[in-house]
Write a protein that holds these residues in place. Structure first.
Motif, short mmCIF file in Angstrom:
data_model
loop_
_atom_site.label_atom_id
_atom_site.label_comp_id
_atom_site.label_asym_id
_atom_site.label_seq_id
_atom_site.Cartn_x
_atom_site.Cartn_y
_atom_site.Cartn_z
N ILE A 53 -23.62 1.77 4.72
CA ILE A 53 -23.12 2.32 3.45
C ILE A 53 -23.13 1.17 2.46
N VAL A 104 -22.92 0.15 -1.95
CA VAL A 104 -22.79 0.49 -3.37
C VAL A 104 -23.44 -0.65 -4.16
N ARG A 110 -16.11 -0.89 -6.71
CA ARG A 110 -14.70 -0.74 -7.10
C ARG A 110 -14.51 0.35 -8.15
N GLN A 111 -15.40 1.36 -8.11
CA GLN A 111 -15.24 2.50 -9.02
C GLN A 111 -15.07 3.79 -8.24
N GLY A 112 -14.80 3.65 -6.95
CA GLY A 112 -14.57 4.85 -6.13
C GLY A 112 -15.82 5.43 -5.49
N GLY A 148 -17.81 4.14 -3.09
CA GLY A 148 -17.82 4.00 -1.63
C GLY A 148 -16.97 5.09 -0.99
N LYS A 149 -15.82 5.34 -1.56
CA LYS A 149 -14.93 6.38 -1.03
C LYS A 149 -15.58 7.76 -1.15
N ASN A 169 -15.62 -8.64 6.47
CA ASN A 169 -15.91 -7.72 5.36
C ASN A 169 -14.65 -6.97 4.93
N GLN A 183 -8.26 2.90 4.59
CA GLN A 183 -7.68 3.84 3.63
C GLN A 183 -8.00 5.29 4.02
C1 LIG Z 1 -17.81 -1.71 1.04
C2 LIG Z 1 -18.33 -0.99 -0.21
C3 LIG Z 1 -19.31 0.11 0.21
C4 LIG Z 1 -17.11 -0.37 -0.95
O1 LIG Z 1 -17.62 0.40 -2.03
P1 LIG Z 1 -16.80 0.57 -3.39
O2 LIG Z 1 -17.48 1.62 -4.18
O3 LIG Z 1 -16.61 -0.74 -4.04
O4 LIG Z 1 -15.39 1.09 -2.85
P2 LIG Z 1 -14.37 2.01 -3.65
O5 LIG Z 1 -14.35 1.65 -5.10
O6 LIG Z 1 -14.60 3.43 -3.28
O7 LIG Z 1 -12.98 1.52 -3.02
C5 LIG Z 1 -12.26 2.31 -2.11
C6 LIG Z 1 -11.22 1.41 -1.43
O8 LIG Z 1 -11.86 0.39 -0.66
C7 LIG Z 1 -11.09 -0.82 -0.73
N1 LIG Z 1 -11.87 -1.85 -1.43
C8 LIG Z 1 -13.08 -1.72 -2.01
N2 LIG Z 1 -13.49 -2.90 -2.51
C9 LIG Z 1 -12.52 -3.79 -2.26
C10 LIG Z 1 -12.36 -5.18 -2.51
N3 LIG Z 1 -13.30 -5.89 -3.16
N4 LIG Z 1 -11.23 -5.79 -2.09
C11 LIG Z 1 -10.28 -5.10 -1.43
N5 LIG Z 1 -10.36 -3.76 -1.16
C12 LIG Z 1 -11.47 -3.12 -1.57
C13 LIG Z 1 -9.83 -0.47 -1.51
O9 LIG Z 1 -8.87 -0.01 -0.56
C14 LIG Z 1 -10.33 0.67 -2.39
O10 LIG Z 1 -9.31 1.51 -2.82
P3 LIG Z 1 -8.54 1.19 -4.22
O11 LIG Z 1 -9.61 0.93 -5.25
O12 LIG Z 1 -7.76 2.43 -4.44
O13 LIG Z 1 -7.73 -0.03 -3.93
C15 LIG Z 1 -19.01 -2.00 -1.20
O14 LIG Z 1 -18.14 -3.08 -1.43
C16 LIG Z 1 -20.35 -2.53 -0.70
O15 LIG Z 1 -21.39 -1.92 -0.91
N6 LIG Z 1 -20.31 -3.70 -0.04
C17 LIG Z 1 -21.56 -4.36 0.43
C18 LIG Z 1 -22.19 -3.60 1.57
C19 LIG Z 1 -21.25 -3.46 2.73
O16 LIG Z 1 -20.55 -4.40 3.10
N7 LIG Z 1 -21.23 -2.26 3.33
C20 LIG Z 1 -20.38 -1.97 4.48
C21 LIG Z 1 -21.12 -2.28 5.73
S1 LIG Z 1 -20.14 -1.86 7.17
#
Ligand SMILES: CC(C)(COP(=O)(O)OP(=O)(O)OC[C@H]1O[C@@H](n2cnc3c(N)ncnc32)[C@H](O)[C@@H]1OP(=O)(O)O)[C@@H](O)C(=O)NCCC(=O)NCCS
Length: 161
Positions: free
Chosen positions: A71, A73, A79-81, A83-84, A110, A119
């Motif tokens: 997965i 983003v 951090r715009q929701g 991933g969720k 990670n 969450q």
């Molecule tokens: C992991 C990833 C998919 C999260 O996507 P995202 O769109 O940023 O996540 P969201 O905005 O939906 O955040 C949902 C929750 O995740 C957690 N979260 C996301 N980014 C975070 C950060 N930088 N620090 C702490 N918590 C975080 C929080 O709990 C957040 O909820 P909140 O915003 O209400 O606090 C993204 O950071 C990513 O693509 N990372 C690189 C690739 C990767 O590591 N993939 C996972 C492989 S297992």
């Protein structure tokens, strides 16, 4: 904003592979994403109102269970929701097909991904020591090495968070 999540198409692979390369230490290649189409694995590609890809996930059926393979983003859209939203789409699919559990593996370092999964109700159920390779970090001077994988699981008979 108008967001859609649709299955991966061949025409998405260029953009998806470019996002993958920006966000992962050991990125999947474009050929790996083409394999996803050949294997018929489940996928979701999140596009914004301009049809620009902002994120995606790939998952596979593993008997009674579902397994998240990747997965991601776009780095400018974290951090715009998104991933969720992608995880909720996968959870909806897994529940609809009657999967018992959703599994995934994540690098122990990670924190953003682990927070996202926690969450949603995932619990850590195991660890694979030194599972992932870790490239050298020239900024901190840390040499290349290995990193543990955490195994996480969500039973699918509960509520979607
Ligand atoms: C992991 C990833 C998919 C999260 O996507 P995202 O769109 O940023 O996540 P969201 O905005 O939906 O955040 C949902 C929750 O995740 C957690 N979260 C996301 N980014 C975070 C950060 N930088 N620090 C702490 N918590 C975080 C929080 O709990 C957040 O909820 P909140 O915003 O209400 O606090 C993204 O950071 C990513 O693509 N990372 C690189 C690739 C990767 O590591 N993939 C996972 C492989 S297992």
């Amino acid at each position: 904003m108008d967001l859609t999540i649709t299955p991966l198409m061949a025409s998405d692979i260029g953009q998806v592979a470019a996002i993958e390369a920006m966000q992962h230490h050991a990125p999947w290649s474009a050929a790996s994403f083409s394999d996803v189409l050949r294997q018929g694995w489940h996928s979701g590609v999140l596009k914004d109102a301009n049809h620009t890809i902002q994120g995606y996930y790939i998952a596979m059926t593993a008997g009674d269970d579902e397994e998240l393979l990747t997965i991601t983003v776009h780095p400018d859209a974290v951090r715009q929701g998104y991933g969720k939203r992608l995880m909720q789409d996968l959870l909806g699919h897994a529940r609809q097909r009657g999967a018992a559990r959703l599994f995934l593996e994540v690098r122990a370092s990670n924190a953003p991904a682990i927070r996202l999964y926690e969450q949603l109700g995932f619990k850590i159920t195991g660890m694979r020591k030194n599972y992932y390779s870790l490239p050298a970090n020239l900024q901190t001077g840390t040499p290349a090495g290995r990193e543990d994988a955490l195994l996480m699981c969500l039973p699918l008979n509960g509520e979607i968070h």
